[in-house]
Design an enzyme around this catalytic site. Sequence first.
Site, mmCIF file in Angstrom:
data_model
loop_
_atom_site.group_PDB
_atom_site.id
_atom_site.type_symbol
_atom_site.label_atom_id
_atom_site.label_comp_id
_atom_site.label_asym_id
_atom_site.label_seq_id
_atom_site.Cartn_x
_atom_site.Cartn_y
_atom_site.Cartn_z
ATOM 1 C CE LYS A 178 -9.722 2.764 0.544
ATOM 2 N NZ LYS A 178 -10.435 2.988 1.551
ATOM 3 N NE ARG A 197 -7.782 7.602 3.946
ATOM 4 C CZ ARG A 197 -7.185 6.608 3.690
ATOM 5 N NH1 ARG A 197 -6.472 6.753 2.573
ATOM 6 N NH2 ARG A 197 -7.738 5.585 3.962
ATOM 7 N NE ARG A 241 -7.257 -4.043 7.815
ATOM 8 C CZ ARG A 241 -7.524 -3.058 7.462
ATOM 9 N NH1 ARG A 241 -7.577 -2.924 5.521
ATOM 10 N NH2 ARG A 241 -7.561 -1.903 7.277
ATOM 11 N NE ARG A 246 -4.018 -1.042 9.270
ATOM 12 C CZ ARG A 246 -5.024 -0.873 8.201
ATOM 13 N NH1 ARG A 246 -4.626 -1.326 7.076
ATOM 14 N NH2 ARG A 246 -5.914 0.418 7.870
ATOM 15 N NE ARG A 250 -8.858 2.491 10.052
ATOM 16 C CZ ARG A 250 -9.217 1.742 9.638
ATOM 17 N NH1 ARG A 250 -9.308 1.318 11.145
ATOM 18 N NH2 ARG A 250 -9.278 0.939 8.572
HETATM 19 P P1 B4P Z 1 -9.586 -3.749 2.519
HETATM 20 O O1 B4P Z 1 -10.679 -2.984 2.426
HETATM 21 O O2 B4P Z 1 -8.023 -3.917 1.561
HETATM 22 O O3 B4P Z 1 -8.460 -1.914 3.201
HETATM 23 P P2 B4P Z 1 -8.383 -0.258 3.045
HETATM 24 O O4 B4P Z 1 -9.797 0.201 2.641
HETATM 25 O O5 B4P Z 1 -7.619 -1.117 1.207
HETATM 26 O O6 B4P Z 1 -7.479 -0.009 3.767
HETATM 27 P P3 B4P Z 1 -7.937 1.482 4.648
HETATM 28 O O7 B4P Z 1 -8.877 2.344 4.826
HETATM 29 O O8 B4P Z 1 -8.795 0.685 6.062
HETATM 30 O O9 B4P Z 1 -6.554 1.832 5.602
HETATM 31 P P4 B4P Z 1 -5.739 2.789 4.605
HETATM 32 O O10 B4P Z 1 -4.416 1.441 4.420
HETATM 33 O O11 B4P Z 1 -5.802 3.478 3.190
HETATM 34 O O12 B4P Z 1 -9.359 -4.424 3.713
HETATM 35 C C1 B4P Z 1 -9.951 -4.465 5.227
HETATM 36 C C2 B4P Z 1 -10.557 -5.471 4.800
HETATM 37 O O13 B4P Z 1 -11.457 -6.295 4.964
HETATM 38 C C3 B4P Z 1 -9.382 -6.826 4.599
HETATM 39 O O14 B4P Z 1 -8.709 -7.663 5.643
HETATM 40 C C4 B4P Z 1 -9.270 -7.799 3.726
HETATM 41 O O15 B4P Z 1 -9.470 -9.447 3.687
HETATM 42 C C5 B4P Z 1 -11.104 -8.205 4.298
HETATM 43 N N1 B4P Z 1 -12.291 -7.364 2.627
HETATM 44 C C6 B4P Z 1 -11.893 -7.089 1.394
HETATM 45 N N2 B4P Z 1 -12.766 -7.865 0.751
HETATM 46 C C7 B4P Z 1 -13.827 -8.413 0.867
HETATM 47 C C8 B4P Z 1 -14.432 -9.347 0.960
HETATM 48 N N3 B4P Z 1 -14.738 -9.108 -1.312
HETATM 49 N N4 B4P Z 1 -15.252 -9.061 1.755
HETATM 50 C C9 B4P Z 1 -14.915 -9.764 2.678
HETATM 51 N N5 B4P Z 1 -13.728 -9.122 3.420
HETATM 52 C C10 B4P Z 1 -13.061 -8.383 2.881
HETATM 53 O O16 B4P Z 1 -5.139 4.079 5.241
HETATM 54 C C11 B4P Z 1 -4.791 4.012 7.081
HETATM 55 C C12 B4P Z 1 -4.720 5.396 7.540
HETATM 56 O O17 B4P Z 1 -3.985 6.363 6.826
HETATM 57 C C13 B4P Z 1 -5.656 6.043 7.377
HETATM 58 O O18 B4P Z 1 -6.705 6.057 8.298
HETATM 59 C C14 B4P Z 1 -5.140 7.947 7.641
HETATM 60 O O19 B4P Z 1 -4.403 7.716 9.370
HETATM 61 C C15 B4P Z 1 -3.601 7.347 6.962
HETATM 62 N N6 B4P Z 1 -4.040 7.859 5.289
HETATM 63 C C16 B4P Z 1 -3.302 7.066 3.922
HETATM 64 N N7 B4P Z 1 -4.084 7.322 3.226
HETATM 65 C C17 B4P Z 1 -3.613 9.283 3.804
HETATM 66 C C18 B4P Z 1 -4.240 10.127 3.198
HETATM 67 N N8 B4P Z 1 -4.328 9.931 1.918
HETATM 68 N N9 B4P Z 1 -3.788 11.010 4.157
HETATM 69 C C19 B4P Z 1 -4.282 11.378 4.972
HETATM 70 N N10 B4P Z 1 -3.795 10.260 5.385
HETATM 71 C C20 B4P Z 1 -3.783 8.936 5.448
#
Ligand code: B4P
Length: 190
Positions: free
Chosen positions: A16, A91, A130, A136, A147
Site C-alpha cells: 500500500k 482500518r 524490511r 521498524r 498485525r
Molecule cells: P508496504 O506494503 O508499503 O507497507 P504497508 O502495507 O503500507 O504498511 P503497514 O501496513 O506495514 O503499516 P502502516 O504503516 O500502515 O511495504 C512493505 C514492504 O514490502 C516494503 O519493504 C516494500 O519494499 C516491500 N514491497 C512492496 N511492494 C513489493 C513487491 N511488489 N514485491 C516485493 N516487495 C515489495 O501501520 C503501522 C501501524 O500503525 C499499525 O500496525 C497500527 O498500529 C498503526 N496504525 C496505522 N494506521 C492506523 C489506523 N488507521 N488505525 C489504527 N492504527 C493504525
Amino acid sequence: MMARRLLFLGPPGVGKGTQAQRLVGELGIPQISTGDMLRAAVAAGSEIGRRAKSFIDRGELVPDQVVIGVAEARLAEHDASAGFVLDGFPRTVAQAEALDRILERLGRELELCVVMEVAEPALVERLLRRSKLEGRSDDNEETIRNRMRVYREQTEPLVAHYRRRGIVRELDGLGSMDEVAERIRRAIAA
Ligand code: B4P
C-alpha cells in the site's frame, strides 16, 4: 478520467505504502498514511506519539479517536482538495464511518477502493526483509503475525462496506513493484 480520491486496502506489507508513494508523483496528489503520521508523532515525542507508541509496538490498532483526529486534520489541508491516496486509514468500521462523515463535511466523495492481496507467507517475508533495512519496531515476526490477525478481524470487513457502494477494484499484489503499479494504473483509469 483517472480517479483521484482513492483508498488503498490490504494486509500489512502488501505494498500500500510503496504504491501510494509512486502514485503521488504520477497524479500530483498527496499520500495520506496514518502509519507514517503516527511514526512521525512517536519520533517527535508528541502527545499523540506517546499515546500511539505501545499500540504500534504490539501490532495493535491505535484507538479510533486518536487516528480519526489525525486523518481528519490531514484531509482538511489544502493539498488534499484535488485528491488523495488514503493508505492505512480507515482500518475499522468506526473509522470508515468517520471517514464518510469527514468527506461529506468537506463536500467530497471516495471514488475508488483498491484492494491488494498477497498470501501471508510472502507478506511475512517482505516485512522481515524490511526489518533488516529499516529496523521498524513493529517488523518482528511475532508482531507481524499479530498485525495480520488484526487486519483479518478488523480491517478486511471494510472490503464489503465499500463493495456495497460498487467502488472496489481487487488486484494481485504479487509480482514486481512495476507490475503491481501497472495493475493499479489500469484499475484507476477503468
Ligand atoms: P508496504 O506494503 O508499503 O507497507 P504497508 O502495507 O503500507 O504498511 P503497514 O501496513 O506495514 O503499516 P502502516 O504503516 O500502515 O511495504 C512493505 C514492504 O514490502 C516494503 O519493504 C516494500 O519494499 C516491500 N514491497 C512492496 N511492494 C513489493 C513487491 N511488489 N514485491 C516485493 N516487495 C515489495 O501501520 C503501522 C501501524 O500503525 C499499525 O500496525 C497500527 O498500529 C498503526 N496504525 C496505522 N494506521 C492506523 C489506523 N488507521 N488505525 C489504527 N492504527 C493504525
